[in-house]
Design a protein around this motif. Structure first.
Motif, PDB file in Angstrom:
ATOM      1  N   ASP A  76     -62.328  -4.735  44.365  1.00 31.05           N
ATOM      2  CA  ASP A  76     -62.699  -4.535  45.762  1.00 31.05           C
ATOM      3  C   ASP A  76     -62.359  -5.767  46.603  1.00 31.05           C
ATOM      4  O   ASP A  76     -63.200  -6.326  47.306  1.00 31.05           O
ATOM      5  N   ALA A  77     -61.100  -6.203  46.492  1.00 26.58           N
ATOM      6  CA  ALA A  77     -60.654  -7.376  47.254  1.00 26.58           C
ATOM      7  C   ALA A  77     -60.750  -7.100  48.748  1.00 26.58           C
ATOM      8  O   ALA A  77     -60.311  -6.061  49.235  1.00 26.58           O
ATOM      9  N   ARG A  78     -61.292  -8.064  49.476  1.00 21.96           N
ATOM     10  CA  ARG A  78     -61.502  -7.901  50.918  1.00 21.96           C
ATOM     11  C   ARG A  78     -60.466  -8.667  51.736  1.00 21.96           C
ATOM     12  O   ARG A  78     -60.650  -8.868  52.937  1.00 21.96           O
ATOM     13  N   VAL A  79     -59.409  -9.128  51.088  1.00 24.15           N
ATOM     14  CA  VAL A  79     -58.334  -9.843  51.782  1.00 24.15           C
ATOM     15  C   VAL A  79     -56.994  -9.261  51.328  1.00 24.15           C
ATOM     16  O   VAL A  79     -56.899  -8.659  50.253  1.00 24.15           O
ATOM     17  N   PRO A  80     -55.956  -9.424  52.148  1.00 26.27           N
ATOM     18  CA  PRO A  80     -54.633  -8.945  51.725  1.00 26.27           C
ATOM     19  C   PRO A  80     -54.162  -9.682  50.474  1.00 26.27           C
ATOM     20  O   PRO A  80     -54.361 -10.898  50.337  1.00 26.27           O
ATOM     21  N   VAL A  81     -53.530  -8.954  49.556  1.00 26.67           N
ATOM     22  CA  VAL A  81     -53.009  -9.543  48.317  1.00 26.67           C
ATOM     23  C   VAL A  81     -51.518  -9.238  48.223  1.00 26.67           C
ATOM     24  O   VAL A  81     -51.095  -8.089  48.370  1.00 26.67           O
ATOM     25  N   ARG A  82     -50.732 -10.282  48.005  1.00 31.28           N
ATOM     26  CA  ARG A  82     -49.289 -10.126  47.839  1.00 31.28           C
ATOM     27  C   ARG A  82     -48.891 -10.626  46.456  1.00 31.28           C
ATOM     28  O   ARG A  82     -49.479 -11.581  45.935  1.00 31.28           O
ATOM     29  N   TYR A  83     -47.889  -9.999  45.864  1.00 35.50           N
ATOM     30  CA  TYR A  83     -47.459 -10.359  44.516  1.00 35.50           C
ATOM     31  C   TYR A  83     -46.031 -10.885  44.573  1.00 35.50           C
ATOM     32  O   TYR A  83     -45.159 -10.296  45.207  1.00 35.50           O
ATOM     33  N   GLU A  84     -45.801 -12.016  43.891  1.00 34.18           N
ATOM     34  CA  GLU A  84     -44.486 -12.642  43.892  1.00 34.18           C
ATOM     35  C   GLU A  84     -44.025 -12.849  42.448  1.00 34.18           C
ATOM     36  O   GLU A  84     -44.680 -13.537  41.659  1.00 34.18           O
ATOM     37  N   SER A  85     -42.894 -12.228  42.100  1.00 32.91           N
ATOM     38  CA  SER A  85     -42.265 -12.430  40.801  1.00 32.91           C
ATOM     39  C   SER A  85     -41.158 -13.463  40.986  1.00 32.91           C
ATOM     40  O   SER A  85     -40.217 -13.243  41.750  1.00 32.91           O
ATOM     41  N   LEU A  86     -41.269 -14.608  40.314  1.00 27.76           N
ATOM     42  CA  LEU A  86     -40.409 -15.755  40.598  1.00 27.76           C
ATOM     43  C   LEU A  86     -39.526 -16.107  39.407  1.00 27.76           C
ATOM     44  O   LEU A  86     -39.872 -15.840  38.250  1.00 27.76           O
ATOM     45  N   ASP A  87     -38.411 -16.741  39.713  1.00 28.29           N
ATOM     46  CA  ASP A  87     -37.518 -17.269  38.680  1.00 28.29           C
ATOM     47  C   ASP A  87     -37.463 -18.782  38.794  1.00 28.29           C
ATOM     48  O   ASP A  87     -37.879 -19.368  39.791  1.00 28.29           O
ATOM     49  N   GLY A  88     -36.907 -19.421  37.751  1.00 26.81           N
ATOM     50  CA  GLY A  88     -36.840 -20.874  37.711  1.00 26.81           C
ATOM     51  C   GLY A  88     -37.871 -21.418  36.744  1.00 26.81           C
ATOM     52  O   GLY A  88     -38.517 -20.676  36.000  1.00 26.81           O
ATOM     53  N   THR A  89     -38.050 -22.724  36.751  1.00 29.62           N
ATOM     54  CA  THR A  89     -39.107 -23.303  35.924  1.00 29.62           C
ATOM     55  C   THR A  89     -40.455 -23.061  36.590  1.00 29.62           C
ATOM     56  O   THR A  89     -40.535 -22.904  37.816  1.00 29.62           O
ATOM     57  N   VAL A  90     -41.504 -23.039  35.784  1.00 30.14           N
ATOM     58  CA  VAL A  90     -42.829 -22.749  36.333  1.00 30.14           C
ATOM     59  C   VAL A  90     -43.230 -23.806  37.359  1.00 30.14           C
ATOM     60  O   VAL A  90     -43.696 -23.481  38.453  1.00 30.14           O
ATOM     61  N   SER A  91     -43.031 -25.066  37.017  1.00 25.86           N
ATOM     62  CA  SER A  91     -43.431 -26.146  37.931  1.00 25.86           C
ATOM     63  C   SER A  91     -42.688 -26.073  39.250  1.00 25.86           C
ATOM     64  O   SER A  91     -43.287 -26.154  40.328  1.00 25.86           O
ATOM     65  N   ASP A  92     -41.364 -25.896  39.181  1.00 25.83           N
ATOM     66  CA  ASP A  92     -40.565 -25.885  40.409  1.00 25.83           C
ATOM     67  C   ASP A  92     -40.875 -24.662  41.271  1.00 25.83           C
ATOM     68  O   ASP A  92     -40.969 -24.756  42.503  1.00 25.83           O
ATOM     69  N   ALA A  93     -41.038 -23.502  40.624  1.00 18.23           N
ATOM     70  CA  ALA A  93     -41.289 -22.276  41.391  1.00 18.23           C
ATOM     71  C   ALA A  93     -42.642 -22.328  42.091  1.00 18.23           C
ATOM     72  O   ALA A  93     -42.765 -21.959  43.266  1.00 18.23           O
ATOM     73  N   LEU A  94     -43.685 -22.794  41.388  1.00 15.64           N
ATOM     74  CA  LEU A  94     -45.007 -22.877  42.009  1.00 15.64           C
ATOM     75  C   LEU A  94     -45.067 -24.002  43.034  1.00 15.64           C
ATOM     76  O   LEU A  94     -45.771 -23.890  44.045  1.00 15.64           O
ATOM     77  N   LEU A  95     -44.327 -25.067  42.784  1.00 21.37           N
ATOM     78  CA  LEU A  95     -44.267 -26.154  43.766  1.00 21.37           C
ATOM     79  C   LEU A  95     -43.658 -25.655  45.067  1.00 21.37           C
ATOM     80  O   LEU A  95     -44.114 -26.004  46.158  1.00 21.37           O
ATOM     81  N   ASP A  96     -42.657 -24.811  44.967  1.00 24.16           N
ATOM     82  CA  ASP A  96     -42.037 -24.245  46.166  1.00 24.16           C
ATOM     83  C   ASP A  96     -43.031 -23.341  46.908  1.00 24.16           C
ATOM     84  O   ASP A  96     -43.100 -23.364  48.139  1.00 24.16           O
TER      85      ASP A  96
END
Length: 307
Positions: A76-96
């Motif tokens: 029952d999330a009360r905020v908008p939720v977006r999903y992102e499937s990313l490529d690259g290294t985990v650190s670099d992708a999340l840092l971006d």
């Protein structure tokens, strides 16, 4: 609604599920959108690239995000939720992703981490370099349930009156305000070195004098440190008049007090130092120790000059 999202990194592990649960709660508390980010495995990225080289690019579903989406639908999330499937290294992708985020949330270890590690390399890297505050949520083995509800809930922040950036204090006060809980501010004072440690080899017929008791000096150290702490907090206490503040002054070891206090806290807030060649020094010894040993989520807040 705040336009900057709370971003949480997931990988399908139980550690990332704990981070997701925490991130969803804070996004709803802040009335901010939630972005759930998954960096696909290197094998999957490589396999898709090879298939694409032979023809049309395949549309491979992200099973991790599909599972997360199904779980969120039941919350029952009360905020908008977006999903992102990313490529690259985990650190670099999340840092971006962190460049446009209000907050980045990660688990203390990922799916591929060694069970003996207290803090994974990705979490440590992001806490050391992300441009936004990073919250590291510990795995279940490190969490300690409070003995009573009355003990739980407060926010702890480590304060060095001369070094802690305003952004760190602002984050801590705002977190306490949003939760409606007490903010405990921990400041350490330096104990004078023992004369035994400063005296070289004694001259003939001379003996090293016994250590001078610290009892006579300690009250003055505590009083001076408390005065500096009060002065440093004054503008924030005025700005956040509804936040109840519990000032604490401890001898030498602020990290130890923060780690011990994390047993009954909701959040520990520490600052990140200016950029340094060595990542562990960038965070500082207190932040480094707290990240490795705290029993509750830890927020590492960069200062404007950290990058």
């Amino acid at each position: 609604m705040d336009e900057k999202p709370v971003v949480v990194g997931v990988d399908g592990s139980e550690h990332s599920r704990l981070a997701l649960t925490w991130a969803l709660g804070v996004a709803q508390r802040l009335d901010a959108p939630l972005v759930v980010a998954h960096v696909r495995s290197e094998a999957l990225q490589l396999g898709e690239a090879r298939i694409a080289s032979l023809g049309p690019s395949p549309n491979i579903p992200d099973t991790v995000l599909n599972g997360v989406g199904a779980w969120i639908e039941g919350q029952d999330a009360r905020v908008p939720v977006r999903y992102e499937s990313l490529d690259g290294t985990v650190s670099d992708a999340l840092l971006d992703m962190a460049r446009s985020a209000r907050l980045l949330v990660v688990g203390s270890r990922g799916r591929g981490g060694f069970a003996s590690l207290l803090l994974g390399s990705v979490s440590r890297s992001l806490a050391s370099s992300a441009p936004c505050p990073v919250v590291v949520v510990p795995h279940e083995e490190r969490t300690v349930p409070p003995e009573s509800e009355a003990e739980a809930g407060r926010v702890l922040v480590g304060l060095h009156p001369e070094e802690t950036a305003d952004e760190v204090l602002d984050f801590a006060y705002h977190a306490a305000l949003q939760r409606g809980v007490v903010l405990e501010v921990v400041t350490a004072y330096r104990l004078p070195p023992s004369p035994v440690l400063m005296v070289g080899p004694p001259a003939p017929a001379l003996q090293v004098p016994p250590p001078i008791p610290l009892d006579d000096e300690t009250p003055e150290l505590v009083r001076d440190t408390a005065g500096l702490q009060e002065e440093r907090l004054r503008p924030f206490t005025e700005r956040y008049a509804d936040v109840q503040v519990s000032p604490t002054v401890v001898p030498a070891d602020a990290a130890g007090r923060l780690v011990e206090g994390s047993r009954t806290a909701d959040l520990v807030v520490v600052g990140r130092h200016r950029r340094h060649r060595v990542a562990s020094l960038l965070m500082g010894s207190v932040a480094h120790a707290v990240l490795h040993h705290a029993h509750c989520p830890v927020a590492v807040v960069p200062s404007p000059t950290a990058d």
